[in-house]
Structures are given as structure tokens and as C-alpha cells.
Design a protein around this motif. Structure first.
Motif, PDB file in Angstrom:
ATOM      1  N   HIS A   1     -26.255 -10.003 -36.541  1.00 19.02           N
ATOM      2  CA  HIS A   1     -27.363 -10.285 -35.636  1.00 19.02           C
ATOM      3  C   HIS A   1     -27.018 -11.414 -34.679  1.00 19.02           C
ATOM      4  CE1 HIS A   1     -30.342  -8.473 -38.776  1.00 19.02           C
ATOM      5  NE2 HIS A   1     -29.784  -7.541 -38.026  1.00 19.02           N
ATOM      6  N   GLY A   2     -26.137 -12.314 -35.132  1.00 17.81           N
ATOM      7  CA  GLY A   2     -25.775 -13.458 -34.314  1.00 17.81           C
ATOM      8  C   GLY A   2     -25.048 -13.110 -33.033  1.00 17.81           C
ATOM      9  N   ILE A   3     -24.365 -11.951 -33.012  1.00 14.84           N
ATOM     10  CA  ILE A   3     -23.657 -11.576 -31.783  1.00 14.84           C
ATOM     11  C   ILE A   3     -24.364 -10.457 -31.017  1.00 14.84           C
ATOM     12  CG2 ILE A   3     -21.450 -12.247 -32.819  1.00 14.84           C
ATOM     13  CD1 ILE A   3     -20.740  -9.247 -32.888  1.00 14.84           C
ATOM     14  N   GLU A   4     -25.545 -10.049 -31.488  1.00 15.83           N
ATOM     15  CA  GLU A   4     -26.272  -8.955 -30.851  1.00 15.83           C
ATOM     16  C   GLU A   4     -26.488  -9.201 -29.362  1.00 15.83           C
ATOM     17  OE1 GLU A   4     -27.635  -5.868 -31.455  1.00 15.83           O
ATOM     18  OE2 GLU A   4     -26.311  -5.887 -33.187  1.00 15.83           O
ATOM     19  N   HIS A   5     -26.873 -10.441 -29.005  1.00 20.68           N
ATOM     20  CA  HIS A   5     -27.180 -10.727 -27.610  1.00 20.68           C
ATOM     21  C   HIS A   5     -25.948 -10.673 -26.717  1.00 20.68           C
ATOM     22  CE1 HIS A   5     -25.735 -14.557 -29.161  1.00 20.68           C
ATOM     23  NE2 HIS A   5     -25.591 -14.987 -27.915  1.00 20.68           N
ATOM     24  N   LEU A   6     -24.761 -10.669 -27.323  1.00 18.92           N
ATOM     25  CA  LEU A   6     -23.520 -10.600 -26.551  1.00 18.92           C
ATOM     26  C   LEU A   6     -23.079  -9.172 -26.265  1.00 18.92           C
ATOM     27  CD1 LEU A   6     -21.462 -13.312 -28.496  1.00 18.92           C
ATOM     28  CD2 LEU A   6     -22.908 -13.626 -26.479  1.00 18.92           C
ATOM     29  N   LEU A   7     -23.752  -8.193 -26.894  1.00 20.10           N
ATOM     30  CA  LEU A   7     -23.288  -6.810 -26.810  1.00 20.10           C
ATOM     31  C   LEU A   7     -23.960  -6.002 -25.705  1.00 20.10           C
ATOM     32  CD1 LEU A   7     -23.097  -5.990 -30.626  1.00 20.10           C
ATOM     33  CD2 LEU A   7     -21.242  -6.656 -29.100  1.00 20.10           C
ATOM     34  N   ASP A   8     -24.941  -6.570 -25.020  1.00 19.87           N
ATOM     35  CA  ASP A   8     -25.607  -5.845 -23.933  1.00 19.87           C
ATOM     36  C   ASP A   8     -24.602  -5.529 -22.823  1.00 19.87           C
ATOM     37  OD1 ASP A   8     -28.003  -5.980 -25.249  1.00 19.87           O
ATOM     38  OD2 ASP A   8     -28.727  -7.755 -24.165  1.00 19.87           O
ATOM     39  N   GLY A   9     -24.468  -4.254 -22.512  1.00 23.26           N
ATOM     40  CA  GLY A   9     -23.573  -3.833 -21.444  1.00 23.26           C
ATOM     41  C   GLY A   9     -22.114  -3.747 -21.831  1.00 23.26           C
ATOM     42  N   ILE A  10     -21.784  -4.027 -23.098  1.00 20.29           N
ATOM     43  CA  ILE A  10     -20.391  -3.980 -23.549  1.00 20.29           C
ATOM     44  C   ILE A  10     -19.997  -2.539 -23.860  1.00 20.29           C
ATOM     45  CG2 ILE A  10     -18.815  -4.648 -25.412  1.00 20.29           C
ATOM     46  CD1 ILE A  10     -19.391  -6.862 -23.401  1.00 20.29           C
ATOM     47  N   ASP A  11     -18.827  -2.139 -23.382  1.00 22.95           N
ATOM     48  CA  ASP A  11     -18.298  -0.797 -23.641  1.00 22.95           C
ATOM     49  C   ASP A  11     -17.343  -0.779 -24.829  1.00 22.95           C
ATOM     50  OD1 ASP A  11     -19.408   0.635 -21.217  1.00 22.95           O
ATOM     51  OD2 ASP A  11     -18.247  -0.925 -20.209  1.00 22.95           O
ATOM     52  N   LEU A  12     -16.581  -1.868 -24.990  1.00 25.44           N
ATOM     53  CA  LEU A  12     -15.588  -1.923 -26.068  1.00 25.44           C
ATOM     54  C   LEU A  12     -15.659  -3.280 -26.757  1.00 25.44           C
ATOM     55  CD1 LEU A  12     -13.095  -0.880 -27.645  1.00 25.44           C
ATOM     56  CD2 LEU A  12     -11.664  -1.760 -25.772  1.00 25.44           C
ATOM     57  N   LEU A  13     -15.837  -3.251 -28.076  1.00 21.48           N
ATOM     58  CA  LEU A  13     -15.827  -4.453 -28.909  1.00 21.48           C
ATOM     59  C   LEU A  13     -14.543  -4.434 -29.727  1.00 21.48           C
ATOM     60  CD1 LEU A  13     -17.194  -6.934 -30.290  1.00 21.48           C
ATOM     61  CD2 LEU A  13     -18.266  -5.298 -31.867  1.00 21.48           C
TER      62      LEU A  13
ATOM     63  N   GLY B   1     -18.708 -23.692 -37.755  1.00 21.88           N
ATOM     64  CA  GLY B   1     -18.927 -22.922 -38.970  1.00 21.88           C
ATOM     65  C   GLY B   1     -18.217 -21.588 -38.971  1.00 21.88           C
ATOM     66  N   GLY B   2     -17.552 -21.236 -37.846  1.00 23.14           N
ATOM     67  CA  GLY B   2     -16.807 -19.979 -37.772  1.00 23.14           C
ATOM     68  C   GLY B   2     -17.702 -18.762 -37.628  1.00 23.14           C
ATOM     69  N   LEU B   3     -17.120 -17.594 -37.822  1.00 27.28           N
ATOM     70  CA  LEU B   3     -17.835 -16.326 -37.696  1.00 27.28           C
ATOM     71  C   LEU B   3     -17.694 -15.528 -38.980  1.00 27.28           C
ATOM     72  CD1 LEU B   3     -16.595 -15.286 -34.129  1.00 27.28           C
ATOM     73  CD2 LEU B   3     -18.917 -15.998 -34.716  1.00 27.28           C
ATOM     74  N   ASN B   4     -18.767 -14.886 -39.383  1.00 30.04           N
ATOM     75  CA  ASN B   4     -18.717 -13.982 -40.536  1.00 30.04           C
ATOM     76  C   ASN B   4     -19.554 -12.758 -40.217  1.00 30.04           C
ATOM     77  OD1 ASN B   4     -18.495 -12.689 -42.951  1.00 30.04           O
ATOM     78  ND2 ASN B   4     -19.603 -14.215 -44.150  1.00 30.04           N
ATOM     79  N   LEU B   5     -18.892 -11.701 -39.771  1.00 28.66           N
ATOM     80  CA  LEU B   5     -19.584 -10.465 -39.407  1.00 28.66           C
ATOM     81  C   LEU B   5     -19.789  -9.550 -40.602  1.00 28.66           C
ATOM     82  CD1 LEU B   5     -17.790  -9.733 -36.015  1.00 28.66           C
ATOM     83  CD2 LEU B   5     -19.872 -11.040 -36.451  1.00 28.66           C
ATOM     84  N   GLY B   6     -19.447 -10.039 -41.789  1.00 22.37           N
ATOM     85  CA  GLY B   6     -19.682  -9.263 -42.999  1.00 22.37           C
ATOM     86  C   GLY B   6     -21.093  -9.387 -43.510  1.00 22.37           C
ATOM     87  N   THR B   7     -21.917 -10.200 -42.854  1.00 23.13           N
ATOM     88  CA  THR B   7     -23.312 -10.366 -43.252  1.00 23.13           C
ATOM     89  C   THR B   7     -24.235  -9.914 -42.120  1.00 23.13           C
ATOM     90  OG1 THR B   7     -23.493 -12.615 -42.353  1.00 23.13           O
ATOM     91  CG2 THR B   7     -22.642 -12.381 -44.592  1.00 23.13           C
ATOM     92  N   GLU B   8     -25.475  -9.548 -42.481  1.00 29.44           N
ATOM     93  CA  GLU B   8     -26.450  -9.165 -41.462  1.00 29.44           C
ATOM     94  C   GLU B   8     -26.719 -10.322 -40.505  1.00 29.44           C
ATOM     95  OE1 GLU B   8     -30.058  -7.374 -42.699  1.00 29.44           O
ATOM     96  OE2 GLU B   8     -29.114  -5.960 -44.087  1.00 29.44           O
ATOM     97  N   GLU B   9     -26.734 -11.518 -41.039  1.00 28.24           N
ATOM     98  CA  GLU B   9     -26.969 -12.695 -40.203  1.00 28.24           C
ATOM     99  C   GLU B   9     -25.869 -12.836 -39.155  1.00 28.24           C
ATOM    100  OE1 GLU B   9     -27.572 -17.549 -40.665  1.00 28.24           O
ATOM    101  OE2 GLU B   9     -27.023 -16.307 -42.387  1.00 28.24           O
TER     102      GLU B   9
END
Length: 362
Positions: free
Chosen positions: A164-176, A153-161
């Protein structure tokens, strides 16, 4: 909750006596509702001038010196096909490995999450292998990649959903790193300033959490970043990639790097534009790339080099460009030093840098 209300009442109405939590008389709900502060009131707290200056705030360190600080927002944009994804991937790998790239350096390895919304998986593999061959070993956990081509289904970071879908991937990340805005926020209008608001709020929230964000974007037909200019308001760094005037398709990835915005303090050299070139090589049967950088060639030097290549004399070049013969002589020497033309079989004026003629052809 009672302690919070008590402190709030004491601050707002000094001298008023407040019943303890163990008092025999408990305030009624109506009383509590009248004095209970809202969440906004509890979170909004201005500081006095000296109080603010005395706050213990750690200075921002650099992820990639001198252009990308910690807790910063940045944009890299360019016309399609110029090489912005090559550079974006290289920045991510340099930060993750603590290595130098072009005229920048990563003081120490940091954790990077690269989110790609455009390329096929095989192309990503090929590019990452090639860049890593030139940079050196990359820590497995230091650089993580999330590819839309590998997500159903791909990725759409233009929505809150999607956010939120990548929130769990951001723990400890310094640069996105987000590559690129058009494909990862496909449901949003690029030109509408209001459409950018939810993305901006998300990015600012990430910055408050200590995560730096670099997003990659396309340039419009006018050469500027495509869409609303409001996108640049909160950014610390804006990097524009542009074609060199003498670019040819066979040159591959070769472009000028210009800094349109650098909010952090940078010395003159660090903020100066320069030309970046991808140099392919082969090692043990594998294709790799290295980056090289050189100063931008002044337009007058380019014109002089072309005329010298065509056989014009120093005297003629000086007349055409409207400069002195000594200045034309210096341009000629610099063009030779920078291999801008072949002087092996050149005939014509030979002028030393002081302007005295050694030989002349009339």
C-alpha cells in the motif's frame, strides 16, 4: 442499491414481479436480506462461449519486443554477481526511452518505476549514468527510481502495508521493476509456497490494472531460481542468466541469456538463447557501457577452436571429435571467422570445405 437488487432478482427469477422503488409497500429488512446478493455473486459472471469470443478485448502491445508484453508478469534470475542488475536497469531505461537493447526493441517510450532494494545510492547513480551514456537521452518522468537506501526503514513489499505504501507511485506506470525479491520481500520465506501467495495476489492485481511487473531474483546452488517453483506458475516470461563455460573474471559482465518460459508467441530467433556482453567506453571523460549480443558458440566449435589453437591438424581434430575431415575444416573456418583462435602461424592440414586436401602434414 434497489436497482441492483431489482436487476439481480429479474435475472435469477425470471417472470417474478418486482415492486418499484416508489411502491407504497416497501420490502421488509428480512425480505431484503433474503434476496440481496453478496458482493461475490455480483462480481462473478461467466460468459457463454460466443459471448466471450465477441468481447472487445484490445490485444497486448509490447513494452520490449518480443519478450515483455503489456499487462504481463516476468522474472529475471541469475547467480549473484553475474550482472542481473545491470541488465534490469538497462531494460528499464530502454523501455522508458523507446530504444533498442541487445536483440530486443521498445516500440515506443513507456513509464517505468524501478524499485531497488539492494544497492547504495552512489552505485545506482554510477550505473544509470553509464547505461544512459550508451543508450541516449532518458526522459526524466519516463524513468523513476525508488531506492530502499533512500527510504528510512527500507522497503518491505512482502507485507500489505509495504504494498500500500507504493500505491500512489503506480498511477500511470506501465512497467514496475523490482530488484530484487530477496531484499524487497525480506520477511517472507523463499522456500515456502504459501508464503508466496500474498505476493502473487498483489502481482496479479497489478496485472489486472494494466501494470507489467518484472522482478529480479537470485539463482540457488542448483542453478535454478531460488525458492518455491510455484513462483513461476503465473509468469508470462522467465529469463535465466548463466555464466559462459569459458568465462573469466576479467571479462566483466558477460553471460548467456536463456528463455525458460515465453507465454506470448515468439518466432524462433526471438526465443533463441544468446550471449550478452557489456562493453565499457569513455566519452568526454565519462564512463559508459554498451551492450552487444552474439550467438552462443556450440560446444563442439569451442572444443575444435581449442585444439586448433594448440596446434592440432584438421585430420587430428576430425579423429578426436569423430567427424569427417570436411566437417573439421568447416569448424576451423568458422573458428577463424569468429576470432576464436589465431591462425596466422598455424601449420597443419588445410582442408577446403568440400573435404579435398590442399596440403597435409603427417
Amino acid at each position: 442499491m434497489f436497482a441492483i437488487i431489482t436487476n439481480y432478482v429479474k435475472e435469477r427469477w425470471p417472470g417474478r414481479r418486482v415492486l418499484s422503488a416508489h411502491a407504497s409497500v416497501i420490502p421488509t429488512n428480512a425480505v431484503l436480506e433474503s434476496i440481496t446478493p453478496s458482493i461475490a455473486e455480483l462480481s462473478l459472471r461467466p460468459f457463454g462461449f460466443n459471448d466471450f469470443l465477441n468481447l472487445n478485448i484490445s490485444p497486448r502491445q509490447m513494452l520490449l519486443h518480443p519478450i515483455l508484453p503489456e499487462r504481463s508478469l516476468a522474472m529475471l534470475y541469475a547467480p549473484r554477481g553475474i550482472g542481473k542488475s545491470w541488465l534490469g536497469l538497462s531494460i528499464g531505461l530502454a523501455v522508458a526511452s523507446g530504444r533498442s537493447l541487445l536483440r530486443w526493441s521498445a516500440p515506443k517510450p513507456k513509464r517505468v518505476l524501478y524499485v531497488d532494494g539492494e544497492m547504495p545510492l552512489v552505485s545506482l547513480q554510477e550505473r544509470l549514468r553509464a547505461i544512459a551514456l550508451g543508450l541516449g537521452e532518458i526522459p526524466n518522468d519516463g524513468f523513476q527510481i525508488l531506492a530502499a537506501d533512500y527510504v528510512e526503514g527500507g522497503l518491505n513489499l512482502g507485507t500489505e502495508e509495504g504494498q500500500h505504501g507504493i500505491e500512489h507511485l503506480l498511477d500511470g506506470i506501465d512497467l514496475l521493476i523490482l530488484d530484487n525479491l530477496s531484499t524487497l520481500c525480506s520477511t517472507l520465506s523463499e522456500s515456502g509456497s504459501d508464503a508466496w501467495t500474498p505476493i502473487q495476489s498483489w502481482l496479479l492485481n497489478l496485472r489486472r490494472r494494466g501494470i507489467s511487473v518484472l522482478f529480479i531474483h537470485h539463482a540457488g546452488n542448483n542453478g535454478r531460481q531460488r525458492g518455491t517453483s510455484r513462483r513461476e506458475d503465473t509468469l508470462d516470461t522467465v529469463i535465466a542468466l548463466r555464466r559462459s563455460d569459458d568465462y573469466l573474471p576479467e571479462h566483466g559482465a558477460r553471460f548467456e541469456i536463456h528463455f525458460e518460459k515465453l507465454r506470448n508467441r515468439v518466432d524462433g530467433l526471438g526465443s533463441s538463447p544468446f550471449e550478452a556482453i557489456v562493453e565499457p567506453f569513455v566519452a568526454d571523460g565519462h564512463d559508459g557501457i554498451r551492450w552487444s549480443a552474439r550467438d552462443l558458440i556450440a560446444p563442439i566449435l569451442k572444443r575444435a577452436a581449442v585444439m586448433f589453437e594448440e596446434g592440432h591438424t584438421v585430420r587430428q581434430v576430425a579423429t578426436i571429435l569423430g567427424v569427417s575431415k570436411s566437417e573439421a575444416g568447416r569448424l576451423r573456418q568458422r573458428a577463424i571467422d569468429e576470432s576464436l583462435f589465431d591462425s596466422a602461424n598455424e601449420d597443419g592440414d588445410l582442408i577446403n570445405i568440400n573435404g579435398s586436401e590442399m596440403a597435409a602434414q603427417f
